[in-house]
Scaffold this motif. Structure first.
Motif, mmCIF file in Angstrom:
data_model
loop_
_atom_site.group_PDB
_atom_site.id
_atom_site.type_symbol
_atom_site.label_atom_id
_atom_site.label_comp_id
_atom_site.label_asym_id
_atom_site.label_seq_id
_atom_site.Cartn_x
_atom_site.Cartn_y
_atom_site.Cartn_z
ATOM 1 N N ARG A 180 0.837 -1.188 0.000
ATOM 2 C CA ARG A 180 0.000 0.000 0.000
ATOM 3 C C ARG A 180 0.876 1.243 0.000
ATOM 4 O O ARG A 180 2.039 1.200 0.404
ATOM 5 N N PRO A 181 0.327 2.389 -0.412
ATOM 6 C CA PRO A 181 1.158 3.593 -0.539
ATOM 7 C C PRO A 181 1.222 4.416 0.739
ATOM 8 O O PRO A 181 0.399 4.281 1.641
ATOM 9 N N ASP A 221 4.312 4.393 -9.079
ATOM 10 C CA ASP A 221 4.438 2.953 -9.282
ATOM 11 C C ASP A 221 5.692 2.642 -10.104
ATOM 12 O O ASP A 221 6.048 3.387 -11.017
ATOM 13 N N THR A 222 6.336 1.578 -9.746
ATOM 14 C CA THR A 222 7.424 1.055 -10.553
ATOM 15 C C THR A 222 7.303 -0.462 -10.544
ATOM 16 O O THR A 222 6.478 -1.022 -9.818
ATOM 17 N N GLN A 227 4.245 -1.834 -8.173
ATOM 18 C CA GLN A 227 4.136 -1.522 -6.747
ATOM 19 C C GLN A 227 4.537 -0.067 -6.515
ATOM 20 O O GLN A 227 5.417 0.458 -7.202
ATOM 21 N N PRO A 228 3.888 0.610 -5.537
ATOM 22 C CA PRO A 228 4.186 2.025 -5.277
ATOM 23 C C PRO A 228 5.473 2.173 -4.465
ATOM 24 O O PRO A 228 5.443 2.183 -3.234
ATOM 25 N N VAL A 229 6.588 2.311 -5.157
ATOM 26 C CA VAL A 229 7.868 2.301 -4.433
ATOM 27 C C VAL A 229 8.805 3.440 -4.806
ATOM 28 O O VAL A 229 9.839 3.616 -4.176
ATOM 29 N N THR A 262 12.796 4.831 0.771
ATOM 30 C CA THR A 262 12.994 3.956 -0.380
ATOM 31 C C THR A 262 12.515 2.544 -0.081
ATOM 32 O O THR A 262 12.361 2.148 1.073
ATOM 33 N N VAL A 263 12.316 1.792 -1.160
ATOM 34 C CA VAL A 263 11.806 0.424 -1.080
ATOM 35 C C VAL A 263 12.666 -0.453 -1.976
ATOM 36 O O VAL A 263 13.113 -0.027 -3.036
#
Length: 618
Positions: free
Chosen positions: A151-152, A164-165, A242-244, A255-256
Motif C-alpha cells: 500500500r502507498p 508505481d514502478t 508496486q508504489p515504491v 525507499t523500497v
C-alpha cells in the motif's frame, strides 16, 4: 531466526513431554503406544512413530514426512487430552499445534488416535485421518496463501507520495514441474542465495495449479539475472506494479527494495517472497502496515485432480493499510523551489494551529537526520524563546540597549557579527531583537533567572519528549549556573535545536499555543503488533496572551524590510546568525510556520521565496 526459536521451543516441549509421559504411563496399556507415536511424529523420528501403528512402516513414515512438507511446518507439538479403553479397542484424543513457519499463525486442531490390540500390543489403527480427522485416502495437505500488494504512503489529501514502478517476481506452477522441482530450486538457489530447502518447501506446500512466488527482483537485478532465470525450466517471471518510487519529500517517504534472503531473515515479520521492503523513511518505519498482509488457508487437495476438497482453517491476516501523512503537496513544491538555489539548507514548514508537518525540503542536507533530528546551534533565533522569559520578567520592548561590536557578560565574550545588520547604538529591545544583535541581547542576562529561561524553553517544546515515527530532536538547553550561561542561552550559543523544533516555536507564537509535531495521522503507531499504547505526546502549552501580543509585534518588526518579506502577505519572524556561516529564519505567514537553516546563504531570502511560492499565497 524466528523459525529457529520456534524449533527450540518445540524441542523443550518435546523433552518435557517425554519425561512426563514416560513417568506416568506403564505397559500393558495404550499409553505407551500413544506416547511413542506422538513423540516420534513431533521429533521427526518417524520410524518410532510408524512402529506403533498397524500400517506398513514405509507408508506411515512417508505420510508423516509428507505432512510436514505439505504444511511447510516448522514444528508439531502435541498434548494428550484423554485416553479411553473399551476392551480390545481404545481411543486417544489429542491437541495438535502446528507452526506453519514464515511467521504464519499457529494452527491448532483436535485429533483422534484409534487403537486396538495386535498380538497383545496396542497399535494405532493407521489411516490418513490419524493426521487430521478430515484427511482421507487419496488426499494431501496444502497451504494456500494470498499476499496483498504493498500500500502507498499518502499525503494529507490521500494522494500517493510515490509513483508505481515494477518489481519482478520469479516463481513456478508446481503442477508443471513434475519430478524436476528439486533441480529447479537447486539452480534458483545457486543464483539468488535463497535456501534451497525453503524454496522447495514453498513449492510442495502450495496448491499445484497456483503460481508460487519464490524470489523478488528490482529492475536492475532482474536485468542482470534475466538470462540465467530464463535458462531454468519451469521458472516463470511476473512483472508487478508496486508504489515504491518516492515523491518529495523523498527522504521522509523513504525507499523500497525487493525482498532478499538477508532482509527476509532479518525482518522476522510477515513478509513473503514477492513482497517489497522499506529501506528508509516512513517506508521502513511502517513496513508491517504497508505490506505483509497475507490470507492463509490450510486445505486438503485431491491427489489426482489437484482440486481443493476441504478447508481446514483460514486466517485472513492483518489488513495492510496506506500510511496517511500530513504532507501538503503544494507546500512541499514551494519548499523544494525555495531551497533549489542554495548549496546547504533545510526548510521545515508546519501548520501553525496544529503542529502538522506540511513540508520538509533540503539541499545538501538530509531531510530526516538534519531537518527533523539535526542538532544545530540556535543562535539568536533562540531569542524568541528568551524574549518570552524576559517579557514575563517585565523587560519592556522599549527599553534602550546598546549594541557594541563586543561585550563581556559574566566573563563570557560576545561579538556582534560584522555581516549582521547594524543597529543604532541605543536601539530598543525590540529593535535589537529584530536585528539579532548578540551583544545587546546578551546584556539582558541579569534581568532573568535561570529557572525562568528554562521554563520558557520547556513551554516552547525545547527538550520535551515529543516523538515522530522518524528520528527527531526537540532541542536541548544546558543547566544555567551563571550570568555567562544565561547570556549564552539568550544568544543561543549553548542551545541546540533542529529546524523542526524551531518551526514549532514559530507556530506557537503565531497560534498562541505550542503543540508537538504530527507527521502521520493514520495509523496511530508504527507497529501494528504493539501491545502497549502509542507514546503519549506532551500536552499543548498556551502562550501567555500578553506576551504573545508583544512577541507578535516584535517578530513583525523582525520581518519588515528583509528578504523574508518578499511576498505580498504579512510575514512575521526573525533572521538570526548561528556561527559557521549559518543563518536562520524562524517565522510564519498566514497558517504556515517555518524554520529555515542555510549556510552561506540568507535564510530570510529562502523564506521569502517559499512564502511567495505557496499555492494560496496572499
Amino acid at each position: 531466526m524466528r523459525r529457529a526459536r520456534r524449533n527450540l521451543a518445540a524441542t523443550v516441549t518435546l523433552a518435557l513431554a517425554c519425561s512426563t509421559l514416560t513417568g506416568c504411563f506403564e505397559e500393558p496399556s495404550p499409553h505407551d503406544a500413544v506416547r511413542d507415536f506422538l513423540v516420534g511424529w513431533q521429533s521427526e523420528d518417524y520410524d518410532l512413530a510408524a512402529g506403533r501403528t498397524d500400517g506398513d512402516r514405509a507408508i506411515v513414515r512417508q505420510a508423516l514426512s509428507d505432512a510436514k512438507l505439505e504444511l511447510d511446518a516448522a514444528s508439531f507439538r502435541f498434548k494428550i487430552q484423554r485416553i479411553t479403553i473399551n476392551g480390545e479397542d481404545s481411543q486417544a484424543d489429542f491437541r495438535a499445534e502446528v507452526d506453519l513457519g514464515e511467521n504464519n499463525p499457529l494452527w491448532g486442531y483436535d485429533g483422534v488416535l484409534p487403537l486396538h490390540l495386535v498380538d497383545g500390543r496396542w497399535k494405532v489403527r493407521w489411516s490418513p485421518s490419524v493426521l487430521h480427522p478430515q484427511l482421507k485416502e487419496g488426499q494431501r495437505f496444502a497451504v494456500d496463501t494470498d499476499p496483498q500488494p504493498r500500500r502507498p504512503v499518502v499525503d494529507r489529501a490521500g494522494d500517493p507520495l510515490q509513483s508505481d514502478t515494477y518489481l519482478y517476481v520469479a516463481g513456478v506452477y508446481p503442477a508443471q514441474l513434475g519430478d524436476q522441482a528439486e533441480d529447479v530450486v537447486a539452480r534458483l538457489s545457486d543464483i539468488t542465495g535463497y535456501a534451497q530447502d525453503r524454496l522447495l518447501s514453498r513449492i510442495r506446500s502450495s496448491p499445484p495449479e497456483k503460481f508460487v512466488q519464490l524470489v523478488t527482483f528490482g529492475r536492475a537485478r532482474y536485468q542482470s539475472m534475466q538470462s540465467k532465470l530464463e535458462a531454468i525450466p519451469g521458472i516463470r517471471v511476473e512483472r508487478q506494479e508496486q508504489p515504491v518510487d518516492p515523491d518529495p519529500p523523498k527522504q521522509i517517504i523513504g525507499t523500497v527494495s525487493a525482498l532478499t534472503p538477508e532482509t527476509e531473515q532479518k525482518l522476522g515479520g510477515p513478509q513473503r517472497a514477492g513482497d517489497s521492503v522499506g529501506r528508509s523513511g516512513l517506508q521502513a518505519a511502517y513496513q508491517d502496515y504497508l505490506t505483509g498482509s497475507t490470507q492463509t488457508k490450510v486445505i486438503t487437495l485431491d491427489l489426482k485432480t489437484g482440486k481443493q476438497v476441504a478447508q481446514l482453517e483460514e486466517w485472513r491476516g492483518r489488513q495492510n493499510a496506506a500510511v496517511k501523512t500530513t504532507i501538503d503537496r503544494g507546500v512541499q513544491q514551494a519548499a523544494e523551489r525555495a531551497v533549489a538555489d542554495t548549496v546547504t539548507s533545510s526548510l521545515v514548514a508546519v501548520q501553525r494551529d496544529t503542529g502538522e508537518v506540511l513540508a520538509v525540503a533540503t539541499k545538501g542536507m538530509n531531510q530526516e537526520t538534519d531537518a527533523l533530528s539535526g542538532r544545530f546551534p540556535a543562535g539568536t533565533a533562540f531569542s524568541i524563546v528568551a524574549a518570552d522569559a524576559l517579557l514575563k520578567a517585565e523587560v519592556s520592548p522599549k527599553q534602550r540597549l546598546s549594541c557594541p561590536p563586543e561585550r563581556t557578560v559574566g566573563g563570557a565574550r560576545f561579538v556582534h557579527p560584522e555581516q549582521a545588520t547594524a543597529v543604532t547604538p541605543s536601539g530598543t529591545f525590540q529593535e535589537n531583537f529584530a536585528k539579532g544583535c548578540v551583544t545587546a541581547l546578551a546584556s539582558l542576562a541579569r534581568r532573568v533567572t535561570a529557572d525562568e529561561l528554562a521554563n520558557s524553553a520547556k513551554a516552547f517544546g525545547v527538550g520535551q519528549p515529543w516523538r515522530l515515527p522518524l528520528k527527531s530532536f526537540s532541542g536541548s538547553l544546558p543547566q544555567l549556573s551563571s550570568d555567562a550561561d544565561k547570556a549564552k542561552a539568550i544568544a543561543g550559543q549553548n542551545v541546540e535545536v533542529s529546524p523542526l523544533g524551531m518551526a514549532l516555536v514559530a507556530a506557537a507564537v503565531g497560534s498562541g499555543t505550542w503543540r508537538p509535531p504530527v507527521l502521520v495521522t493514520d495509523p496511530k503507531a508504527p507497529d501494528p503488533a504493539a501491545e502497549v499504547e502509542p507514546i503519549v505526546q506532551p500536552d499543548p502549552v498556551p502562550v501567555d496572551a500578553a506576551v504573545r501580543k508583544t512577541l507578535t509585534t516584535m517578530m513583525r518588526a523582525g520581518a519588515v524590510g528583509t528578504p523574508a518579506q518578499a511576498g505580498r502577505g504579512r510575514v512575521y519572524g526573525v533572521t538570526a546568525t548561528a556561527g559557521d556561516q549559518m543563518t536562520w529564519f524562524v517565522g510564519w505567514q498566514g497558517d504556515v510556520a517555518i524554520a529555515v537553516l542555510a549556510k552561506n546563504h540568507n535564510a530570510g531570502a529562502v523564506a521569502g521565496s517559499f512564502f511567495a511560492g505557496l499555492p494560496n499565497s496572499p
